[in-house]
Design an enzyme around this catalytic site. Structure first.
Site, short mmCIF file in Angstrom:
data_model
loop_
_atom_site.label_atom_id
_atom_site.label_comp_id
_atom_site.label_asym_id
_atom_site.label_seq_id
_atom_site.Cartn_x
_atom_site.Cartn_y
_atom_site.Cartn_z
N ASP A 226 0.84 -1.18 0.00
CA ASP A 226 0.00 0.00 0.00
C ASP A 226 0.89 1.25 0.00
OD1 ASP A 226 -2.34 -1.53 0.25
OD2 ASP A 226 -2.16 -1.57 2.43
N ASP A 266 -1.34 -1.84 -4.77
CA ASP A 266 -2.39 -2.29 -3.86
C ASP A 266 -3.19 -1.07 -3.44
OD1 ASP A 266 -3.92 -4.11 -2.47
OD2 ASP A 266 -2.51 -4.35 -0.82
N ASP A 270 -5.31 2.00 3.23
CA ASP A 270 -6.08 0.89 3.79
C ASP A 270 -5.97 0.85 5.31
OD1 ASP A 270 -6.68 0.25 1.21
OD2 ASP A 270 -5.69 -1.70 1.19
N ARG A 323 -13.61 1.59 -4.15
CA ARG A 323 -13.20 1.69 -2.74
C ARG A 323 -12.93 3.12 -2.29
NH1 ARG A 323 -9.00 -3.49 -2.18
NH2 ARG A 323 -10.40 -5.02 -3.14
#
Length: 489
Positions: A226, A266, A270, A323
């Protein structure tokens, strides 16, 4: 749901350009920073977020750190030394970043690439070991397959050791000037509390060793790193940060299976494994696919149940594909964000499920409780439709007040309800056809009662026109808005 009048009476947020604080910022002691116009100086010690980060504890990072725990860094080696903080990594510390730090840079100044991490690795050879359609891996497909499998794992581990930057408790990481930030780094907040990240530009790292997973849906690429993430941490504030794929869109990655490029990124931001009490404010997230994930699996109720309380306030989400965020379990407040996308964007097209694609802005996942209000969605291009605003992933609780689609009042609750009912009907039909029990969540009815109200948890005031939301997002998000004092100030 909170009414507009109730929001107007709450203290905390204010219209851009006024004498009050920006969304996501609560002026300490009632004072009002003039950061929205860039006219005020922001001091790291004055960190004062609103939203979930201000609840049940303090989120001020390294505020109050002594002079010897204040650092100015310009390389990865300097940053890691500052984070070690004279052998006391959890003591309060403030780290100012000057210029751009490259996660792939060694102490002697070299920039590492794929062949430095795993000499001889070849992604095309790696893919060939799955067969022509990418269905099944075999070490025997070609004589080099076992070597490619081992090199991919070795390279991934070597890369992780190099680019990972772990932020410990009681840390403020703040950019100096308009150009401070990171490229190629994997910034992780791991088992920490009280961390502040502000005024930084972060380009998502490129995973040279991304994994093809043939059993993930119809087959999917799963990158490892990430841009910024949190694992089992609490009281975090991310403010005036820009997160993006930047120079390396996946459209320019090596060609993967079925005529599509490999995905080498990714998440952008997150939050996983019981992360809690977080505010993401005044930030710009753009040009990315898997943007923000809350919770990493429906089965993780032991880690995430009752946690993942996050506020997304006053952010710009542009060309994010999906997302924005995708939520499991959490009580999540999504307010005054500006969502922008197009069906025909050259590199990051957003194609809704109604059009046969998989893009969406808000994802209501298992046991999520999303409280949305006064968000603006601008979605254009051939076939653009309002279903892009919300998709249900087994989530049956969703509330919205006052949001807009292309400038007109929008009914997000009806969109969320329709998505949930469609998913439930498909799951019930599949269970009947296979003769297996239907998933437990299919017994739930959709409701707009999410069981909580952010006004009961913290004070804030929201913009109530789409023009104000757009203006703030386009002019006052990301780094460079704040004038930051340095360690010598």
């Amino acid at each position: 749901m909170a009414s507009a009048s109730a929001l107007a009476l709450a203290a905390g947020l204010a219209v851009a350009g006024s004498a009050n604080a920006a969304p996501g910022t609560s002026a300490p002691g009632g004072a009002a920073p003039s950061s929205l116009t860039g006219g005020g100086i922001i001091r790291a010690d004055d960190a004062a977020p609103t939203g979930w980060a201000a609840v049940d504890g303090v989120t001020n990072g390294g505020a109050g750190a002594p002079a010897e725990n204040r650092y100015e860094v310009g390389t990865l080696a300097e940053l890691k030394a500052a984070l070690a903080n004279h052998g006391e990594p959890k003591a309060p510390k403030i780290i100012y970043v000057r210029g751009t730090i490259d996660g792939n840079q060694t102490p002697d100044g070299r920039i590492l690439g794929e062949q430095d991490y795993a000499p001889g690795y070849d992604i095309n050879k790696y893919m060939s070991c799955f067969g022509p359609e990418g269905r099944t891996w075999s070490d025997q497909t070609f004589d080099y397959c076992r070597s490619m499998r081992q090199l991919r794992q070795t390279g991934s581990n070597n890369m992780k050791r190099q680019i990972e930057v772990s932020l410990p408790s009681n840390t403020t990481l703040m950019g100096l000037g308009n150009d401070a930030g990171f490229v190629g780094a994997n910034i992780v907040i791991l088992s920490a509390t009280n961390v502040v990240v502000r005024n930084l530009s972060v380009e998502a790292p490129v995973d040279f060793f991304t994994t093809w997973s043939p059993d993930d849906g119809q087959g999917a690429w799963n990158a490892r790193f990430d841009a910024l993430s949190s694992v089992t941490s609490d009281h975090l504030w991310v403010d005036h940060v820009r997160l993006t794929d930047g120079r390396y869109p996946d459209s320019e990655a090596p060609m993967g299976f079925r005529g599509k490029p490999a995905n080498r990124h990714d998440g952008l931001l997150d939050l996983k494994d019981g992360t809690d009490y977080v505010t993401i404010s005044n930030s710009k997230l753009h040009n990315h696919d898997k943007t923000m994930l809350l919770g990493s699996g429906d089965e993780h109720v032991d880690k995430d149940g009752g946690k993942l309380r996050v506020s997304y306030i006053g952010n710009l989400m542009e060309n994010i594909q999906q997302r924005g965020p995708r939520v499991r379990f959490g009580k999540v407040h999504v307010a005054n964000n500006y969502f922008v996308g197009s069906t025909d964007h050259q590199q990051y097209p957003m194609v809704s499920k109604a059009q046969g694609g998989s893009s969406y802005f808000l994802g209501a996942g298992y046991e999520s409780r999303i409280f949305s209000e006064y968000n603006a969605f601008d979605y254009t291009g051939p076939g653009a439709d309002a279903s892009i605003m919300v998709s249900s992933y087994n989530g049956h609780r969703f509330s919205d007040t006052g949001s807009w689609f292309n400038g007109a009042p929008a009914d997000l609750e009806s969109v969320a309800r329709a998505s949930y009912e469609t998913n439930r009907a498909e799951a019930l039909a599949e269970a009947e056809l296979s003769g297996t029990p239907a998933p437990g969540w299919t017994a739930w009815d959709f409701t707009t009662d999410v069981g909580w109200n952010p006004a009961d948890a913290y004070s804030y005031r929201a913009f109530t026109t789409p023009q104000a939301v757009r203006n703030h997002a386009l002019h006052f998000t990301g780094p460079g808005v704040l004038r930051v004092d340095g360690p010598a100030s």
